[in-house]
Design a protein around this motif. Structure first.
Motif, PDB file in Angstrom:
ATOM      1  N   LEU A 356       0.198 -38.436  35.391  1.00 23.26           N
ATOM      2  CA  LEU A 356       0.759 -36.935  34.985  1.00 23.26           C
ATOM      3  C   LEU A 356       2.363 -36.940  34.875  1.00 23.26           C
ATOM      4  CD1 LEU A 356      -0.088 -34.062  34.870  1.00 23.26           C
ATOM      5  CD2 LEU A 356      -0.346 -33.907  37.338  1.00 23.26           C
ATOM      6  N   GLU A 357       2.869 -37.794  35.645  1.00 18.08           N
ATOM      7  CA  GLU A 357       4.484 -37.557  35.876  1.00 18.08           C
ATOM      8  C   GLU A 357       5.085 -37.907  34.318  1.00 18.08           C
ATOM      9  OE1 GLU A 357       6.835 -39.344  39.060  1.00 18.08           O
ATOM     10  OE2 GLU A 357       8.496 -38.707  38.004  1.00 18.08           O
ATOM     11  N   PRO A 358       4.550 -39.283  33.741  1.00 19.84           N
ATOM     12  CA  PRO A 358       5.231 -39.762  32.577  1.00 19.84           C
ATOM     13  C   PRO A 358       4.678 -38.492  31.475  1.00 19.84           C
ATOM     14  CG  PRO A 358       3.959 -41.493  33.483  1.00 19.84           C
ATOM     15  CD  PRO A 358       3.699 -40.093  34.326  1.00 19.84           C
ATOM     16  N   GLY A 359       3.711 -37.866  31.456  1.00 17.86           N
ATOM     17  CA  GLY A 359       3.497 -36.862  30.485  1.00 17.86           C
ATOM     18  C   GLY A 359       4.407 -35.585  30.593  1.00 17.86           C
ATOM     19  N   LEU A 360       4.690 -35.421  31.746  1.00 21.49           N
ATOM     20  CA  LEU A 360       5.457 -34.109  32.126  1.00 21.49           C
ATOM     21  C   LEU A 360       7.026 -34.416  31.493  1.00 21.49           C
ATOM     22  CD1 LEU A 360       4.176 -33.035  35.640  1.00 21.49           C
ATOM     23  CD2 LEU A 360       3.728 -31.868  33.162  1.00 21.49           C
ATOM     24  N   ARG A 361       7.394 -35.907  31.950  1.00 21.71           N
ATOM     25  CA  ARG A 361       8.630 -36.355  31.551  1.00 21.71           C
ATOM     26  C   ARG A 361       8.694 -36.388  29.976  1.00 21.71           C
ATOM     27  NH1 ARG A 361      11.800 -36.712  35.687  1.00 21.71           N
ATOM     28  NH2 ARG A 361      10.771 -37.291  37.553  1.00 21.71           N
ATOM     29  N   ALA A 362       7.763 -36.682  29.415  1.00 25.08           N
ATOM     30  CA  ALA A 362       7.670 -36.597  27.820  1.00 25.08           C
ATOM     31  C   ALA A 362       7.942 -35.215  27.136  1.00 25.08           C
ATOM     32  CB  ALA A 362       6.611 -37.444  27.258  1.00 25.08           C
ATOM     33  N   LEU A 363       7.159 -34.342  27.827  1.00 21.66           N
ATOM     34  CA  LEU A 363       7.518 -33.026  27.617  1.00 21.66           C
ATOM     35  C   LEU A 363       8.800 -32.482  27.695  1.00 21.66           C
ATOM     36  CD1 LEU A 363       5.998 -30.204  26.833  1.00 21.66           C
ATOM     37  CD2 LEU A 363       5.616 -29.813  29.182  1.00 21.66           C
ATOM     38  N   ALA A 364       9.507 -33.022  28.865  1.00 22.34           N
ATOM     39  CA  ALA A 364      10.763 -32.485  29.268  1.00 22.34           C
ATOM     40  C   ALA A 364      11.862 -33.047  28.263  1.00 22.34           C
ATOM     41  CB  ALA A 364      11.091 -32.870  30.582  1.00 22.34           C
ATOM     42  N   ALA A 365      11.341 -34.366  27.643  1.00 25.43           N
ATOM     43  CA  ALA A 365      12.086 -34.999  26.841  1.00 25.43           C
ATOM     44  C   ALA A 365      12.358 -34.135  25.385  1.00 25.43           C
ATOM     45  CB  ALA A 365      11.782 -36.306  26.543  1.00 25.43           C
ATOM     46  N   ARG A 366      11.048 -33.610  25.090  1.00 23.19           N
ATOM     47  CA  ARG A 366      11.048 -33.049  23.904  1.00 23.19           C
ATOM     48  C   ARG A 366      11.439 -31.580  23.847  1.00 23.19           C
ATOM     49  NH1 ARG A 366       5.472 -34.096  24.394  1.00 23.19           N
ATOM     50  NH2 ARG A 366       4.146 -32.197  24.160  1.00 23.19           N
ATOM     51  N   ASP A 367      11.321 -30.989  25.176  1.00 25.47           N
ATOM     52  CA  ASP A 367      11.601 -29.451  25.191  1.00 25.47           C
ATOM     53  C   ASP A 367      12.665 -29.395  26.211  1.00 25.47           C
ATOM     54  OD1 ASP A 367      11.199 -26.439  25.850  1.00 25.47           O
ATOM     55  OD2 ASP A 367       9.235 -26.585  24.673  1.00 25.47           O
ATOM     56  N   PRO A 368      13.693 -28.815  25.897  1.00 22.14           N
ATOM     57  CA  PRO A 368      14.918 -28.626  26.884  1.00 22.14           C
ATOM     58  C   PRO A 368      14.698 -27.410  27.633  1.00 22.14           C
ATOM     59  CG  PRO A 368      15.473 -27.966  24.641  1.00 22.14           C
ATOM     60  CD  PRO A 368      14.133 -28.539  24.516  1.00 22.14           C
ATOM     61  N   ARG A 369      13.640 -26.770  27.668  1.00 21.57           N
ATOM     62  CA  ARG A 369      13.457 -25.697  28.667  1.00 21.57           C
ATOM     63  C   ARG A 369      12.709 -26.079  29.801  1.00 21.57           C
ATOM     64  NH1 ARG A 369       9.682 -22.144  24.576  1.00 21.57           N
ATOM     65  NH2 ARG A 369       8.828 -24.024  24.324  1.00 21.57           N
ATOM     66  N   VAL A 370      12.417 -27.133  29.775  1.00 17.07           N
ATOM     67  CA  VAL A 370      11.848 -27.952  31.183  1.00 17.07           C
ATOM     68  C   VAL A 370      12.982 -28.676  31.703  1.00 17.07           C
ATOM     69  CG1 VAL A 370      10.336 -29.764  32.063  1.00 17.07           C
ATOM     70  CG2 VAL A 370       9.689 -28.592  29.973  1.00 17.07           C
ATOM     71  N   ALA A 371      13.688 -27.828  32.849  1.00 19.06           N
ATOM     72  CA  ALA A 371      14.955 -28.136  33.302  1.00 19.06           C
ATOM     73  C   ALA A 371      14.675 -29.278  34.179  1.00 19.06           C
ATOM     74  CB  ALA A 371      15.334 -26.948  34.119  1.00 19.06           C
ATOM     75  N   GLU A 372      13.749 -29.397  34.833  1.00 19.32           N
ATOM     76  CA  GLU A 372      13.221 -30.478  36.021  1.00 19.32           C
ATOM     77  C   GLU A 372      11.700 -30.898  35.965  1.00 19.32           C
ATOM     78  OE1 GLU A 372      15.581 -31.943  39.991  1.00 19.32           O
ATOM     79  OE2 GLU A 372      14.208 -30.105  40.364  1.00 19.32           O
ATOM     80  N   VAL A 373      11.548 -32.156  36.121  1.00 18.07           N
ATOM     81  CA  VAL A 373      10.167 -32.569  36.555  1.00 18.07           C
ATOM     82  C   VAL A 373      10.428 -33.036  38.141  1.00 18.07           C
ATOM     83  CG1 VAL A 373       8.340 -34.334  36.357  1.00 18.07           C
ATOM     84  CG2 VAL A 373       9.814 -33.231  34.352  1.00 18.07           C
ATOM     85  N   ARG A 374       9.476 -32.512  39.010  1.00 18.53           N
ATOM     86  CA  ARG A 374       9.776 -32.915  40.336  1.00 18.53           C
ATOM     87  C   ARG A 374       8.340 -33.081  41.252  1.00 18.53           C
ATOM     88  NH1 ARG A 374      12.676 -27.516  40.763  1.00 18.53           N
ATOM     89  NH2 ARG A 374      11.238 -26.347  41.304  1.00 18.53           N
ATOM     90  N   GLY A 375       8.313 -33.572  42.399  1.00 19.40           N
ATOM     91  CA  GLY A 375       7.186 -33.964  43.228  1.00 19.40           C
ATOM     92  C   GLY A 375       7.006 -35.276  43.725  1.00 19.40           C
ATOM     93  N   ARG A 376       5.969 -35.252  44.526  1.00 21.92           N
ATOM     94  CA  ARG A 376       5.407 -36.395  44.754  1.00 21.92           C
ATOM     95  C   ARG A 376       3.759 -36.564  44.643  1.00 21.92           C
ATOM     96  NH1 ARG A 376      10.375 -37.331  45.440  1.00 21.92           N
ATOM     97  NH2 ARG A 376      11.024 -38.118  47.058  1.00 21.92           N
ATOM     98  N   GLY A 377       3.125 -37.659  44.243  1.00 23.80           N
ATOM     99  CA  GLY A 377       1.901 -37.838  44.365  1.00 23.80           C
ATOM    100  C   GLY A 377       1.228 -36.747  43.499  1.00 23.80           C
ATOM    101  N   ALA A 378      -0.070 -36.106  44.059  1.00 17.47           N
ATOM    102  CA  ALA A 378      -0.591 -35.153  43.159  1.00 17.47           C
ATOM    103  C   ALA A 378      -0.041 -33.756  43.472  1.00 17.47           C
ATOM    104  CB  ALA A 378      -2.230 -35.319  43.523  1.00 17.47           C
ATOM    105  N   MET A 379       1.223 -33.582  43.511  1.00 11.45           N
ATOM    106  CA  MET A 379       2.079 -32.504  44.066  1.00 11.45           C
ATOM    107  C   MET A 379       3.268 -32.255  42.985  1.00 11.45           C
ATOM    108  SD  MET A 379       3.147 -30.819  47.698  1.00 11.45           S
ATOM    109  CE  MET A 379       3.680 -29.143  47.902  1.00 11.45           C
ATOM    110  N   LEU A 380       2.909 -32.109  41.810  1.00 12.54           N
ATOM    111  CA  LEU A 380       4.019 -32.148  40.825  1.00 12.54           C
ATOM    112  C   LEU A 380       4.373 -30.728  40.095  1.00 12.54           C
ATOM    113  CD1 LEU A 380       3.034 -35.358  38.848  1.00 12.54           C
ATOM    114  CD2 LEU A 380       4.752 -35.194  40.849  1.00 12.54           C
ATOM    115  N   ALA A 381       5.464 -30.651  39.883  1.00  8.53           N
ATOM    116  CA  ALA A 381       6.003 -29.479  38.929  1.00  8.53           C
ATOM    117  C   ALA A 381       6.990 -29.672  37.894  1.00  8.53           C
ATOM    118  CB  ALA A 381       6.546 -28.471  40.134  1.00  8.53           C
ATOM    119  N   ILE A 382       6.856 -28.628  36.975  1.00 11.58           N
ATOM    120  CA  ILE A 382       7.996 -28.405  36.096  1.00 11.58           C
ATOM    121  C   ILE A 382       8.719 -27.200  36.366  1.00 11.58           C
ATOM    122  CG2 ILE A 382       7.460 -30.374  34.504  1.00 11.58           C
ATOM    123  CD1 ILE A 382       6.290 -28.171  32.954  1.00 11.58           C
TER     124      ILE A 382
END
Ligand code: PLP
Length: 449
Positions: A356-382
């Motif tokens: 999940l995290e690499p997928g969210l980071r890829a989204l953040a890399a192409r969409d600047p509206r994602v200000a942060e990817v954070r969390g641990r394990g199966a508790m992640l957020a953007i």
């Protein structure tokens, strides 16, 4: 209605989302009309599709639509919906003894859950537990016990905290709307201090802790504080992960000043973050740990676990409640602990993060509206913010959640400003299901560019 021989009624070949009607479908629309006549408007539902069956990471509604569930009932069915072992344990217990009231005539299952909590919460000291029905009730009891143990009244909480919907916990929440507005008067002796929110404050853990402690010392004074209640990773606040060193500094200050350090692990505990309790990520050894949500696979159960000398400060008869530690809920909890231990489910949270995290980071890399990817394990957020102004983007969160729902993916929002998307799937979710959900998430952002 259900076939008692099989643990779940969801079709064995159900592996992914499936839409057969509009969302919500006609049966759900009909139920929504019935509901409007008899269910309080104060109880809202994020997505009014009425669920008839569930298993693993899938929900099936009354119209036959299947949803990929990235929320797990807000981190409750952590080991999966209708987990086979949980269902079997609860069914068996239901026929043996359904209720006696532990404070009248006790039973082994309650004791076993207390042993398991003592073994799996952080710290190598003697621990004791009281079991209750809900997270808010666990918070209330943690505070009660801390007050009795210290002889002090003050309760310290943090900005962006969420602790429940009872009278005391409403006073401990950060967000008034919808949790508190109009429901006062509220309990007193609650002091709210700034938290550590690295995206917004840019402070090191040390600097943020100095700010929190300085605030508490000025506005109340350590000598009047019974406890400090913190969520190691804030839940409703938007999976806010504090800066390195922040929580240990708070704990050190509490210990030095006789303030009971209470970790509200109601959302972050029970294997959610890849550890039994998120406190472990930060090297914390709380005096009291609160658990609820994921502890019993969907049955209502919560607990306060901590240092024996603090827990025993409560007088006999001072703790308890009619349904607290219900035998069926306890049997389900024992099955949850055994599944996590036996099947190495902590590693499943790490697996989910690795997809999940690499997928969210890829989204953040192409969409600047994602200000942060954070969390641990199966508790992640953007967290979503306008890249030009830094303003929160709650409307984008709503649009993405709505788009995903139309595609059969259930996503949850969070955050004080409603500008966070949180991902807390059950540990049973497969890599293929995660990849599918990420695809839908990407489409939702493209559709709302
Ligand atoms: C959900 C939650 C609560 C309240 O639990 P309920 O069972 O809804 O009363 C308290 N604290 C945290 C961190 C939570 O996520």
């Amino acid at each position: 209605m259900t076939d008692t021989a099989t643990p779940t009624t969801l079709a064995a070949d159900a592996v992914g989302r499936r839409l057969v009607t509009a969302v919500p479908g006609p049966r759900s629309v009909e139920l929504q009309q019935r509901r409007a006549a008899v269910v309080s408007a104060g109880v809202s539902s994020a997505l009014p599709v009425y669920i008839a069956k569930a298993h693993g990471a899938l929900l099936e509604d009354v119209d036959g639509n299947r949803f990929l569930d990235l929320g797990a009932g807000i981190g409750v069915t952590t080991i999966g919906h209708t987990d086979d072992d949980v269902v079997a344990a609860a069914r068996a217990q239901l026929g043996d003894v359904t209720h006696t009231l532990f404070t009248i005539t006790p039973y082994e299952e309650y004791v076993r859950v207390a042993e398991l909590l003592a073994a799996h919460t952080p710290g190598d000291f003697a621990k004791k537990t009281v079991l209750v029905n809900s997270g808010a009730e666990a918070v209330e009891n943690g505070v009660k016990i801390a007050r009795k143990a210290t002889g002090r009244r003050g309760i310290a909480v943090l900005d962006h905290a969420y602790h429940g919907r009872t009278n005391l916990t409403m006073a401990m929440n950060f967000k008034a709307m919808p949790y508190g507005a109009g429901f006062g008067p509220f309990a007193g002796d609650v002091y709210r201090a700034p938290n550590s929110y690295p995206l917004l404050d840019g402070l090191s853990g040390e600097a943020a802790a100095a700010r929190t402690i300085g605030y508490l010392e000025k506005t109340v004074g350590a000598a009047d504080l019974a406890c400090l209640v913190v969520e190691p990773i804030q839940g409703e606040g938007g999976f806010v992960v504090p800066a390195e060193g922040y929580l240990p500094a708070l704990q050190e200050w509490c210990t030095a000043n006789g303030v009971v350090f209470i970790a509200d692990e109601i959302q972050s505990g029970m294997a959610r973050t890849g550890r039994w309790f998120a406190s472990e990520h930060f090297g914390l050894v709380p005096d009291l740990v609160l658990s609820a949500k994921g502890i019993a696979g969907g049955l209502p159960l919560a607990g306060v676990t901590g240092r024996a000398e603090i827990m025993d400060a409560a007088q006999p008869g001072g703790l308890g409640g009619t349904f607290g530690g219900n035998p069926v809920a306890c049997a389900a909890a024992i099955a949850v602990f055994e599944r996590i231990e036996r099947d190495g489910l902590l590693g499943e949270a790490d697996r989910i993060q690795s997809v999940l995290e690499p997928g969210l980071r890829a989204l953040a890399a192409r969409d600047p509206r994602v200000a942060e990817v954070r969390g641990r394990g199966a508790m992640l957020a953007i967290e979503l913010r306008d890249p030009a102004t830094g303003e929160p983007l709650p409307a984008l969160v709503s649009a993405v959640v709505a788009h995903a729902a139309q595609q059969g993916v259930l996503l949850l929002s969070a955050g004080t400003s409603g500008n966070v998307l949180r991902f807390l799937p059950s540990l049973a979710i497969t890599d293929a299901q995660l990849v599918d959900a990420l695809g839908v998430l990407g489409e939702a952002f493209t559709a709302n560019a």
